[in-house]
Design an enzyme around this catalytic site. Structure first.
Site, PDB file in Angstrom:
ATOM      1  N   GLU A  50      26.153  -2.829 -25.129  1.00 24.85           N
ATOM      2  CA  GLU A  50      26.594  -2.582 -23.689  1.00 24.85           C
ATOM      3  C   GLU A  50      28.046  -2.302 -23.784  1.00 24.85           C
ATOM      4  OE1 GLU A  50      25.395  -5.621 -21.023  1.00 24.85           O
ATOM      5  OE2 GLU A  50      26.107  -4.341 -19.364  1.00 24.85           O
ATOM      6  N   ASN A 197      17.475  -1.588 -15.360  1.00 28.26           N
ATOM      7  CA  ASN A 197      17.573  -2.643 -15.818  1.00 28.26           C
ATOM      8  C   ASN A 197      17.815  -3.897 -15.027  1.00 28.26           C
ATOM      9  OD1 ASN A 197      19.035  -4.468 -18.456  1.00 28.26           O
ATOM     10  ND2 ASN A 197      20.351  -4.666 -16.670  1.00 28.26           N
ATOM     11  N   GLU A 198      17.081  -4.862 -15.391  1.00 29.48           N
ATOM     12  CA  GLU A 198      17.232  -6.066 -14.203  1.00 29.48           C
ATOM     13  C   GLU A 198      17.072  -5.734 -12.963  1.00 29.48           C
ATOM     14  OE1 GLU A 198      20.062  -8.914 -15.685  1.00 29.48           O
ATOM     15  OE2 GLU A 198      18.966  -9.378 -17.417  1.00 29.48           O
ATOM     16  N   TYR A 266      17.247 -15.253 -22.066  1.00 29.51           N
ATOM     17  CA  TYR A 266      18.229 -15.745 -22.674  1.00 29.51           C
ATOM     18  C   TYR A 266      18.281 -17.431 -23.238  1.00 29.51           C
ATOM     19  CZ  TYR A 266      20.982 -11.517 -22.542  1.00 29.51           C
ATOM     20  OH  TYR A 266      21.229 -10.269 -22.344  1.00 29.51           O
ATOM     21  N   GLU A 327      16.390  -7.695 -23.922  1.00 31.64           N
ATOM     22  CA  GLU A 327      17.362  -8.700 -24.019  1.00 31.64           C
ATOM     23  C   GLU A 327      16.956 -10.079 -24.377  1.00 31.64           C
ATOM     24  OE1 GLU A 327      20.487  -8.609 -20.961  1.00 31.64           O
ATOM     25  OE2 GLU A 327      19.939  -6.370 -20.714  1.00 31.64           O
ATOM     26  N   GLN A 376      24.033  -9.631 -27.985  1.00 33.94           N
ATOM     27  CA  GLN A 376      24.603  -8.044 -28.569  1.00 33.94           C
ATOM     28  C   GLN A 376      24.924  -7.823 -29.737  1.00 33.94           C
ATOM     29  OE1 GLN A 376      26.506  -5.985 -25.103  1.00 33.94           O
ATOM     30  NE2 GLN A 376      25.092  -7.021 -23.482  1.00 33.94           N
TER      31      GLN A 376
HETATM   32  O1  AHR Z   1      23.610  -9.072 -21.909  1.00 31.74           O
HETATM   33  C1  AHR Z   1      24.565  -9.393 -20.933  1.00 31.74           C
HETATM   34  C2  AHR Z   1      23.844  -8.840 -19.546  1.00 31.74           C
HETATM   35  O2  AHR Z   1      22.722  -9.986 -19.382  1.00 31.74           O
HETATM   36  C3  AHR Z   1      23.174  -7.716 -19.359  1.00 31.74           C
HETATM   37  O3  AHR Z   1      24.352  -6.706 -18.802  1.00 31.74           O
HETATM   38  C4  AHR Z   1      22.277  -7.937 -18.296  1.00 31.74           C
HETATM   39  O4  AHR Z   1      21.315  -7.085 -18.455  1.00 31.74           O
HETATM   40  C5  AHR Z   1      21.723  -9.620 -18.379  1.00 31.74           C
HETATM   41  O5  AHR Z   1      21.987 -10.118 -17.371  1.00 31.74           O
END
Ligand code: AHR
Length: 518
Positions: A50, A197-198, A266, A327, A376
């Site tokens: 990103e 995205n999101e 995450y 992600e 990432q």
């Molecule tokens: O990866 C960092 C961020 O995490 C991304 O921009 C977003 O999609 C997620 O919340």
């Protein structure tokens, strides 16, 4: 590109593994080679880059006039490192960044491109030197498929359709000719296109039903030539919110004819500060409780995938729609002293285990999970690579991705693991996690993770033969590589034994091993 075996050979280096350890625990592994599962799609080994911190600028792109060795502006060391792990797909430009991104900002002569403010990530200026051409040419340079994330948060469908035409049309249209004038004759191949995205968060703070309608609307207009077989990815739920399955239900029910739906999750351990506030846990210097907490959070991916897949089954019983975990990865407090909002964190042996456990989960769900992107690639969150000006280090996570190359496109087998759990302060984890698969090279590959940070495992299998491969471990739970000690953690040659006709593997504590059984 190198074969997986030659890759393995090049990274076998002689350093010692973990020092004195306590008596091993006994683990039994039974691999059922009579029950092969659906092929592990190599795209679950994907990456995400990103416009965030130094993920792109400095990490990938230094420009053709940089003193840092480069290939047409791309760091040579990074290009070579990424080629070695056979990155199958790369997602760009975001993330949150994608939903404020105007693709027209990133085409044409670099000096004429507008300077914007990256409001999501540190408020720094974005000069758009890295745009559509730079990304898609980079994907070709490292031999990876392109996954482009579109902006549904702040751009209309017409603009998004124009971007697709610019990238993919071989016609004499004005947009295709504009691309040619900008230096690219033939269209690029776009393997995946993200419809936002999101959308539940930084992509527009939409309600699930509204997000589903947005997906229907935008995906109507977002098209590439049919022979490109581009897959559109609907923006799905996040595992970090309680509405994860409701959101998945709404998108599957109302989102139109889906080809793929994303899931974000995450591994983000939190601690309670002295004033009672919740703060992100550190990437290094943690104790065994934080180790166990983090691995426990990583293993939660299995429940998320299982339950999201069950929701999808209600609308897609033949499992045609891909679950794209586009992600995932560890998210800690960023390193002290680094730029706020840049999400720069160290990467330790614990992250190697987060990666290995997550990839093993994807192997077990190869019927549904056919695309995934760790967050990432460089200098951001659970990175493969860290850079500092001229210098580069490969992280323990990078080494896991290298060791796991034989699993790309492999055929998985069920593997039952029996033995005592690893229990610490309310966390109960399997002591050892195992993934087994027949590689495209015809070999039987085993990946083994010892989640216990202190105790080795004596693993007896039902397999005949010998086992040879690599192991990744280190003297401490937070062993990691730095710019001054870039090779502190790296894979070393490793072998099992044959005892009574069965492969036996003595797995060090806090270790990831990948072996071929011959
Ligand atoms: O990866 C960092 C961020 O995490 C991304 O921009 C977003 O999609 C997620 O919340």
């Amino acid at each position: 590109m190198k074969s997986s075996t030659s890759f393995l050979a090049t990274i076998v280096l002689a350093v010692g593994v973990a020092g004195a350890q306590t008596a091993p625990i006994a683990i039994r592994v039974d691999v059922d080679i009579a029950s092969p599962g659906p092929v592990i799609d190599r795209h679950v080994y994907g990456q995400f880059s990103e416009h965030l911190g130094t993920g792109i600028y400095g990490g990938i792109w230094v420009g053709p006039h940089s003193s840092i060795p480069n290939i047409n502006g791309y760091r040579r060391d990074v290009v070579e490192a990424l080629r070695r792990i056979h990155v199958p797909v790369l997602r760009w430009p975001g993330g949150c960044f994608a939903d404020l991104y105007d693709w027209r900002d990133g085409i044409g002569p670099p000096a004429s491109r507008p300077v914007r403010i990256n409001v999501h990530w540190g408020g720094v200026t974005e000069n758009n030197a890295f745009g559509t051409h730079e990304f898609l040419n980079f994907a070709e340079l490292i031999g990876t498929d392109a996954y482009v994330s579109g902006n549904v948060g702040s751009m209309n469908p017409y603009d998004m359709a124009q971007w697709l035409e610019y990238m993919t049309s071989d016609s004499a249209s004005s947009l295709a000719n504009e691309r040619r004038r900008n230096g690219r004759d033939k269209p690029w191949q776009i393997a995946y296109f993200g419809i936002g995205n999101e959308t539940w968060g930084c992509g527009g703070n939409m309600r699930a039903e509204y997000a589903a309608d947005v997906n229907r609307r935008y995906s109507t207009f977002v098209n590439a030539p049919a022979d490109m077989h581009m897959i559109k990815v609907a923006s799905g739920p996040t595992g970090s919110r309680p509405d994860v399955y409701d959101f998945a239900t709404a998108m599957m029910r109302d989102g139109g004819r889906l080809q793929a739906m994303s899931l974000h999750y995450y591994t983000a351990p939190m601690l309670t500060g002295s004033d009672g506030t919740r703060v992100r846990a550190p990437a290094t210097g943690f104790d065994a409780e934080q180790w166990a907490m983090t691995l426990s959070l990583a293993l939660h991916m299995d429940e998320l995938v299982t339950r999201t897949s069950a929701v999808m089954d209600q609308f897609d019983p033949d499992r045609k729609v891909i679950l794209a975990v586009d992600e995932w990865g560890s998210w800690y407090a960023q390193e002290p002293g680094t730029h706020p909002g840049f999400l720069y964190q160290q990467n330790t042996l614990r992250d190697a285990e987060v990666a290995a456990l997550t990839l093993d989960i994807f192997h077990r769900h190869s019927d549904r999970v056919k695309l995934a992107n760790i967050a990432q690639t460089i200098n951001v969150l659970q990175a493969m690579i860290l850079t500092d000006q001229q210098r580069m280090v490969l992280t323990p996570t990078y080494h896991v991705f290298g060791m796991y190359v034989p699993f790309q496109g492999a055929t998985p087998y069920p593997a039952r693991v029996t033995g005592p759990d690893y229990v610490l302060k309310g966390y109960t984890l399997p002591s050892v996690d195992v993934s087994a698969a027949r590689g495209t090279d015809g070999k039987l590959w085993l990946a083994l993770v010892n989640l216990n940070p202190d105790t080795p495992a004596h693993v007896t299998t039902n397999l005949d033969g010998t086992a040879h491969g690599l192991v990744l471990t280190g003297p401490a739970m937070d062993s990691h590589n730095t710019f001054d000690a870039p090779d502190a953690v790296h894979p070393v040659a490793f072998a099992g034994t044959n005892q009574g006709g069965r492969v036996v593997i003595d797995l060090p504590a806090r270790a990831v091993a990948v072996v071929a059984v011959d």
